[in-house]
Design a protein around this motif. Structure first.
Motif, short mmCIF file in Angstrom:
data_model
loop_
_atom_site.label_atom_id
_atom_site.label_comp_id
_atom_site.label_asym_id
_atom_site.label_seq_id
_atom_site.Cartn_x
_atom_site.Cartn_y
_atom_site.Cartn_z
N VAL A 144 0.84 -1.20 0.00
CA VAL A 144 0.00 0.00 0.00
C VAL A 144 0.87 1.25 0.00
O VAL A 144 0.64 2.20 -0.75
CB VAL A 144 -0.97 -0.01 1.21
CG1 VAL A 144 -1.67 1.34 1.35
CG2 VAL A 144 -2.00 -1.11 1.05
N ALA A 147 2.27 1.75 -3.43
CA ALA A 147 1.28 2.23 -4.38
C ALA A 147 1.02 3.73 -4.23
O ALA A 147 0.78 4.44 -5.21
CB ALA A 147 -0.03 1.46 -4.23
N THR A 166 -7.90 -5.78 1.00
CA THR A 166 -7.31 -4.57 0.41
C THR A 166 -7.15 -4.82 -1.08
O THR A 166 -6.73 -5.91 -1.48
CB THR A 166 -5.94 -4.26 1.06
OG1 THR A 166 -6.16 -3.89 2.43
CG2 THR A 166 -5.21 -3.15 0.34
N LEU A 168 -5.65 -3.34 -4.78
CA LEU A 168 -4.81 -2.44 -5.56
C LEU A 168 -4.99 -2.74 -7.04
O LEU A 168 -5.13 -3.90 -7.44
CB LEU A 168 -3.33 -2.61 -5.19
CG LEU A 168 -2.92 -2.19 -3.78
CD1 LEU A 168 -1.49 -2.64 -3.49
CD2 LEU A 168 -3.04 -0.68 -3.61
N THR A 177 -3.75 2.39 -8.16
CA THR A 177 -4.97 2.85 -7.51
C THR A 177 -5.25 1.98 -6.30
O THR A 177 -5.30 0.75 -6.42
CB THR A 177 -6.17 2.79 -8.48
OG1 THR A 177 -5.89 3.60 -9.61
CG2 THR A 177 -7.44 3.29 -7.80
N LEU A 178 -5.44 2.60 -5.15
CA LEU A 178 -5.91 1.90 -3.95
C LEU A 178 -7.42 2.02 -3.92
O LEU A 178 -7.96 3.10 -3.71
CB LEU A 178 -5.29 2.53 -2.70
CG LEU A 178 -5.78 2.01 -1.34
CD1 LEU A 178 -5.40 0.54 -1.14
CD2 LEU A 178 -5.22 2.86 -0.20
N THR A 179 -8.12 0.92 -4.17
CA THR A 179 -9.58 0.98 -4.25
C THR A 179 -10.26 0.52 -2.97
O THR A 179 -11.46 0.76 -2.79
CB THR A 179 -10.11 0.16 -5.44
OG1 THR A 179 -9.73 -1.20 -5.27
CG2 THR A 179 -9.54 0.67 -6.75
N PHE A 181 -9.22 -0.67 1.42
CA PHE A 181 -8.21 -0.99 2.42
C PHE A 181 -8.87 -1.53 3.68
O PHE A 181 -9.80 -0.93 4.22
CB PHE A 181 -7.37 0.25 2.78
CG PHE A 181 -6.34 -0.03 3.84
CD1 PHE A 181 -5.20 -0.77 3.54
CD2 PHE A 181 -6.51 0.42 5.14
CE1 PHE A 181 -4.25 -1.05 4.51
CE2 PHE A 181 -5.56 0.15 6.12
CZ PHE A 181 -4.43 -0.59 5.80
#
Length: 202
Positions: A144, A147, A166, A168, A177-179, A181
């Motif tokens: 994370v 990213a 989580t 990614l 993109t962290l979509t 968590f």
């Protein structure tokens, strides 16, 4: 555009010997049910027993023949030992005793983790690649942090509950993109927040 989806999850609840508890097995099964509608191409897991058992439990809800394999890069490790100027005072005791060689070894694993998984899918292959990574809290925090292009020490404080999800997304030519968590919506209230100290939770 080639796209890679990583579905990251910490292993299920484990006992002091590193074996899944009944709670951990149920958490892993529920995660598998959540992932079942997705076109999962592979499940990768840490070599440690609690992660391997979690991966096989969730894979029982995926199509028969979905590959389930160990990846050495997913082993539990400290990805980066910050220098004194980077270390919050509360974390100083945690890093006491990490010598230079041990810190360097952990960081090599962290770099191999991002090199293997933190990239878009090969454009010569399928347009999309969907992979589940069953690992541990620290490698998830490192991925994370990577990213988000945050400073290396910012993996500290990114915690994941057992089987929390989580997600990614990596696309060619675009930032990751962290979509999602630490999402636990697939777990009933009594199975959430394991792996964390007991405290008040929302």
């Amino acid at each position: 555009m080639a796209t890679r989806f990583l579905y990251l999850a910490r292993h299920g609840d484990a006992d002091p010997f590193g074996e899944l508890t009944d709670t951990g097995r149920e958490q892993a099964r529920l995660l598998g049910r959540r992932l079942a509608p997705l076109p999962i191409d592979a499940v990768w897991h840490s070599p440690l027993p609690r992660a391997e058992a979690s991966a096989h439990a969730l894979a029982g809800h995926l199509p028969e023949g979905t590959p389930v394999r160990a990846a050495a890069e997913l082993i539990d490790h400290v990805p980066y030992v910050p220098g004194p100027e980077e270390t919050p005072p509360a974390w100083v005791p945690f890093f006491d005793g990490y010598d230079t060689d041990e810190a360097a070894a952990g960081h090599r694993v962290a770099r191999s983790l991002t090199a293997r998984f933190a990239a878009a899918a090969d454009s010569a292959g399928a347009a999309e690649l969907h992979e589940v990574l069953i690992t541990h809290s620290y490698p998830i925090a490192w991925l994370v942090r990577d990213a988000l292009e945050a400073p290396p020490a910012r993996w500290l404080g990114l915690d994941s509950a057992n089987t929390a999800l989580t997600v990614l997304k990596y696309r060619t030519g675009l930032p990751p993109t962290l979509t999602m968590f630490n999402d636990m919506s697939h777990l009933p209230a009594e199975l959430r927040w394991t792996g964390f100290p007991r405290t008040i939770r929302p």
